[in-house]
Motif scaffolding. Structure first.
Motif, PDB file in Angstrom:
ATOM      1  N   ILE A 196     -10.411  -1.859 -12.634  1.00  0.00           N
ATOM      2  CA  ILE A 196     -10.811  -0.410 -12.479  1.00  0.00           C
ATOM      3  C   ILE A 196     -10.159  -0.151 -11.192  1.00  0.00           C
ATOM      4  N   LEU A 197     -10.170  -1.156  -9.869  1.00  0.00           N
ATOM      5  CA  LEU A 197      -9.705  -0.680  -8.691  1.00  0.00           C
ATOM      6  C   LEU A 197      -8.251  -0.396  -8.820  1.00  0.00           C
ATOM      7  N   SER A 198      -7.672  -1.319  -9.700  1.00  0.00           N
ATOM      8  CA  SER A 198      -6.130  -1.263  -9.844  1.00  0.00           C
ATOM      9  C   SER A 198      -5.721   0.221 -10.532  1.00  0.00           C
ATOM     10  N   ALA A 199      -6.563   0.676 -11.456  1.00  0.00           N
ATOM     11  CA  ALA A 199      -6.428   1.644 -12.215  1.00  0.00           C
ATOM     12  C   ALA A 199      -6.731   3.063 -11.210  1.00  0.00           C
ATOM     13  N   ILE A 200      -7.478   2.970 -10.360  1.00  0.00           N
ATOM     14  CA  ILE A 200      -8.009   3.956  -9.579  1.00  0.00           C
ATOM     15  C   ILE A 200      -6.590   4.345  -8.655  1.00  0.00           C
ATOM     16  N   LEU A 201      -5.981   3.283  -8.284  1.00  0.00           N
ATOM     17  CA  LEU A 201      -4.915   3.368  -7.423  1.00  0.00           C
ATOM     18  C   LEU A 201      -3.574   3.966  -8.248  1.00  0.00           C
ATOM     19  N   HIS A 202      -3.481   3.702  -9.163  1.00  0.00           N
ATOM     20  CA  HIS A 202      -2.335   3.996 -10.171  1.00  0.00           C
ATOM     21  C   HIS A 202      -2.579   5.487 -10.692  1.00  0.00           C
ATOM     22  N   LEU A 203      -3.814   5.849 -10.923  1.00  0.00           N
ATOM     23  CA  LEU A 203      -4.157   7.013 -11.221  1.00  0.00           C
ATOM     24  C   LEU A 203      -3.698   8.159 -10.027  1.00  0.00           C
ATOM     25  N   GLY A 204      -3.557   7.778  -8.860  1.00  0.00           N
ATOM     26  CA  GLY A 204      -2.954   8.604  -7.851  1.00  0.00           C
ATOM     27  C   GLY A 204      -1.609   8.936  -7.869  1.00  0.00           C
ATOM     28  N   ASN A 205      -0.862   7.909  -8.539  1.00  0.00           N
ATOM     29  CA  ASN A 205       0.413   8.134  -8.750  1.00  0.00           C
ATOM     30  C   ASN A 205       0.888   8.744  -9.913  1.00  0.00           C
TER      31      ASN A 205
ATOM     32  N   PRO B  84       0.791  -1.327  -0.060  1.00  0.00           N
ATOM     33  CA  PRO B  84       0.041   0.064   0.004  1.00  0.00           C
ATOM     34  C   PRO B  84       0.740   1.387   0.113  1.00  0.00           C
ATOM     35  N   ASN B  85       1.919   1.008   0.596  1.00  0.00           N
ATOM     36  CA  ASN B  85       3.007   2.415   0.677  1.00  0.00           C
ATOM     37  C   ASN B  85       3.338   2.997  -0.736  1.00  0.00           C
ATOM     38  N   GLU B  86       3.322   1.908  -1.552  1.00  0.00           N
ATOM     39  CA  GLU B  86       3.675   2.323  -3.127  1.00  0.00           C
ATOM     40  C   GLU B  86       2.469   2.903  -3.755  1.00  0.00           C
ATOM     41  N   TYR B  87       1.366   3.420  -3.058  1.00  0.00           N
ATOM     42  CA  TYR B  87       0.432   4.116  -3.857  1.00  0.00           C
ATOM     43  C   TYR B  87       0.218   5.426  -3.058  1.00  0.00           C
ATOM     44  N   HIS B  88      -0.085   6.605  -3.743  1.00  0.00           N
ATOM     45  CA  HIS B  88      -0.221   7.746  -3.031  1.00  0.00           C
ATOM     46  C   HIS B  88      -1.681   7.730  -2.435  1.00  0.00           C
ATOM     47  N   TYR B  89      -2.507   7.013  -2.884  1.00  0.00           N
ATOM     48  CA  TYR B  89      -3.868   7.211  -2.480  1.00  0.00           C
ATOM     49  C   TYR B  89      -4.032   6.299  -1.147  1.00  0.00           C
ATOM     50  N   LEU B  90      -2.946   5.544  -0.592  1.00  0.00           N
ATOM     51  CA  LEU B  90      -3.046   4.654   0.313  1.00  0.00           C
ATOM     52  C   LEU B  90      -1.866   5.019   1.368  1.00  0.00           C
ATOM     53  N   MET B  91      -1.350   6.162   1.261  1.00  0.00           N
ATOM     54  CA  MET B  91       0.217   6.412   1.996  1.00  0.00           C
ATOM     55  C   MET B  91      -0.406   6.542   3.510  1.00  0.00           C
ATOM     56  N   ASN B  92      -1.488   6.855   4.042  1.00  0.00           N
ATOM     57  CA  ASN B  92      -1.841   6.925   5.438  1.00  0.00           C
ATOM     58  C   ASN B  92      -2.465   5.655   5.987  1.00  0.00           C
ATOM     59  N   GLY B  93      -2.749   4.621   5.182  1.00  0.00           N
ATOM     60  CA  GLY B  93      -3.675   3.341   5.836  1.00  0.00           C
ATOM     61  C   GLY B  93      -2.700   2.107   5.854  1.00  0.00           C
ATOM     62  N   ASP B  94      -1.540   2.031   5.780  1.00  0.00           N
ATOM     63  CA  ASP B  94      -0.685   0.764   5.645  1.00  0.00           C
ATOM     64  C   ASP B  94      -0.521   0.656   7.162  1.00  0.00           C
ATOM     65  N   MET B  95      -1.561  -0.200   7.825  1.00  0.00           N
ATOM     66  CA  MET B  95      -1.596  -0.303   9.232  1.00  0.00           C
ATOM     67  C   MET B  95      -2.298  -1.743   9.637  1.00  0.00           C
ATOM     68  N   ALA B  96      -1.738  -2.231  10.603  1.00  0.00           N
ATOM     69  CA  ALA B  96      -2.517  -3.663  11.274  1.00  0.00           C
ATOM     70  C   ALA B  96      -3.773  -3.006  11.838  1.00  0.00           C
ATOM     71  N   VAL B  97      -4.919  -3.924  11.680  1.00  0.00           N
ATOM     72  CA  VAL B  97      -6.071  -3.241  12.174  1.00  0.00           C
ATOM     73  C   VAL B  97      -6.563  -4.531  12.865  1.00  0.00           C
ATOM     74  N   PRO B  98      -6.920  -4.386  14.078  1.00  0.00           N
ATOM     75  CA  PRO B  98      -7.615  -5.481  15.067  1.00  0.00           C
ATOM     76  C   PRO B  98      -8.971  -5.965  14.377  1.00  0.00           C
ATOM     77  N   GLY B  99      -9.354  -7.031  13.967  1.00  0.00           N
ATOM     78  CA  GLY B  99     -10.360  -7.823  13.508  1.00  0.00           C
ATOM     79  C   GLY B  99     -10.442  -7.641  12.015  1.00  0.00           C
ATOM     80  N   ILE B 100      -9.402  -7.165  11.440  1.00  0.00           N
ATOM     81  CA  ILE B 100      -9.521  -7.138  10.051  1.00  0.00           C
ATOM     82  C   ILE B 100      -8.261  -8.063   9.564  1.00  0.00           C
ATOM     83  N   ASN B 101      -8.584  -8.878   8.534  1.00  0.00           N
ATOM     84  CA  ASN B 101      -7.627  -9.661   7.812  1.00  0.00           C
ATOM     85  C   ASN B 101      -7.892  -9.657   6.402  1.00  0.00           C
TER      86      ASN B 101
END
Length: 412
Positions: free
Chosen positions: A316-325, A271-288
């Protein structure tokens, strides 16, 4: 409470309603109260006398002789401390999120509520609400029944909805149409993946409104369902505050896809390689994310999505992530940074558009005069970034609406 003093009062403090003792005397319209072994002056509006006999814990708050805010909260807390998360208040059920798994939702509990001749004699439960609705549909014929689930973020609305749907599908499923019932339940993992995200207050917060309509015949057989969605939080696609995440599906796509799927959809490793996900690469309790992605794919399969349909969604999901880069150079008349040429080609491949059209869409805007003459005007740097993000948000909103429309076709 036999030990309660006759001058016991509820005091509204910063910590909530607390028990104190009313003392003689007033000062400038305030009353004197003994609270935590200290004498304090409190505004009269923040003090309520505790009526003898009001401090009893009951299943239904409407049976109390007196009901006000402190008594309601006292009852709910006492019940919660006893492991009872549901409390009736007339025809309503108050639910408190336990933030843990409970053993009160099994098939044996469903059977107990669905077969009871007097459901009011059973402990408060969401199953009571679901059963009363189911009974109402059968006994009142064409008269529809509604369940309204409301509460602040983190209250447990998403889980409550799933609990009630599972109950209704279990009860109606025993009468037939099992495949349709399973299909209705299979929409939950998909909608949660695409419409829920981790926020500061809630690890699985719904970021959209949802209305689910289930159609039954007079015999109680489920005939179909429709889902209406509204107010999807589009901004989250391109920006999240620290300690929050983008929509679950993006992290699932990165962490749950196989090496072959990563190659097919040009998914980067982290996730750190995507601008749109820069803040969210974290372990979340209860989420796998990896396991949840598998459930999402299984749900698509249950709902008869073809491999091509699922592939288009993931593309489309992948394209959206790349669009942010995509980044830009220049200030007044921007162009796409040559370092992003490979990323641009990946987006074009995923969305099946030409490189020239995408370049123009990201760096220029169309202007049409009254004479229907069309001009292309180059964007400034801030406009280009805003335009890029608006494109990503529009893509995701269109995808989400299409997803809901397709689910409705599968359930009709």
């Amino acid at each position: 409470d036999p030990t309660m003093e006759k001058d016991s009062v509820w005091v509204n403090t910063k910590e909530g309603w607390e028990r104190g003792t009313l003392l003689p005397g007033t000062f400038m319209g305030k009353v004197k109260v003994l609270l935590h072994e200290a004498e304090v002056l409190v505004a009269k509006k923040d003090v309520q006398l505790i009526v003898p006999g009001s401090l009893k814990v009951v299943d239904d708050l409407i049976t109390l002789d007196e009901l006000n805010e402190p008594i309601l909260l006292y009852n709910l807390k006492e019940r919660y401390d006893q492991g009872k998360i549901y409390t009736n208040i007339g025809t309503m059920v108050i639910s408190i999120n336990p933030f843990k798994e409970l053993s009160i939702f099994g098939d044996d509990v469903i059977d107990k509520y669905s077969r009871s001749d007097d459901i009011s004699s059973l402990p408060p439960h969401l199953y009571s609400v679901a059963q009363e609705c189911f009974d109402g549909i059968q006994s009142l014929g064409s008269q529809s029944q509604s369940v309204i689930i409301t509460g602040e973020s983190g209250a447990g609305k998403t889980e409550a909805t799933k609990i009630i749907l599972r109950y209704l599908m279990k009860v109606s499923g025993s009468l037939g149409h099992q495949e349709l019932s399973e299909g209705i339940l299979a929409t939950n993992p998909i909608l949660e993946a695409f419409g829920n995200a981790k926020t500061i207050r809630n690890n699985n917060s719904s970021r959209f409104g949802k209305l689910v309509k289930i159609n039954f015949d007079s015999a109680g057989n489920v005939l179909g369902a429709t889902i209406s969605n509204y107010l999807l939080e589009a901004t989250r696609v391109v920006y999240q505050v620290p300690e929050e995440r983008n929509y679950h599906i993006f992290y699932q796509l990165i962490k749950g896809t196989t090496p072959a799927e990563k190659a097919q959809y040009n998914i980067l490793g982290s996730p750190n390689e995507y601008h749109y996900l820069m803040n969210g690469d974290m372990a979340v309790p209860g989420i796998n994310d990896e396991q949840d992605f598998l459930v999402v794919k299984q749900s698509f399969e249950k709902l008869k999505f073809s491999e091509e349909e699922v592939g288009i969604i993931f593309s489309i999901l992948s394209a959206i992530l790349h669009l942010g880069n995509i980044t830009f150079i220049g200030e007044e008349k921007v162009t796409i940074d040559p370092k992003c040429d490979e990323t641009l080609e990946i987006i074009c491949k995923l969305l099946k558009v030409t490189s020239n059209n995408l370049r123009m869409a990201l760096t220029q805007r169309l202007f049409t005069t009254n004479r229907a003459t069309t001009y292309r005007i180059a964007l400034t740097a801030p406009q280009a970034i805003e335009n890029r993000d608006a494109t990503a948000k529009a893509l995701y909103m269109k995808l989400f609406d299409h997803l809901v429309a397709t689910l409705n076709l599968r359930l009709s």
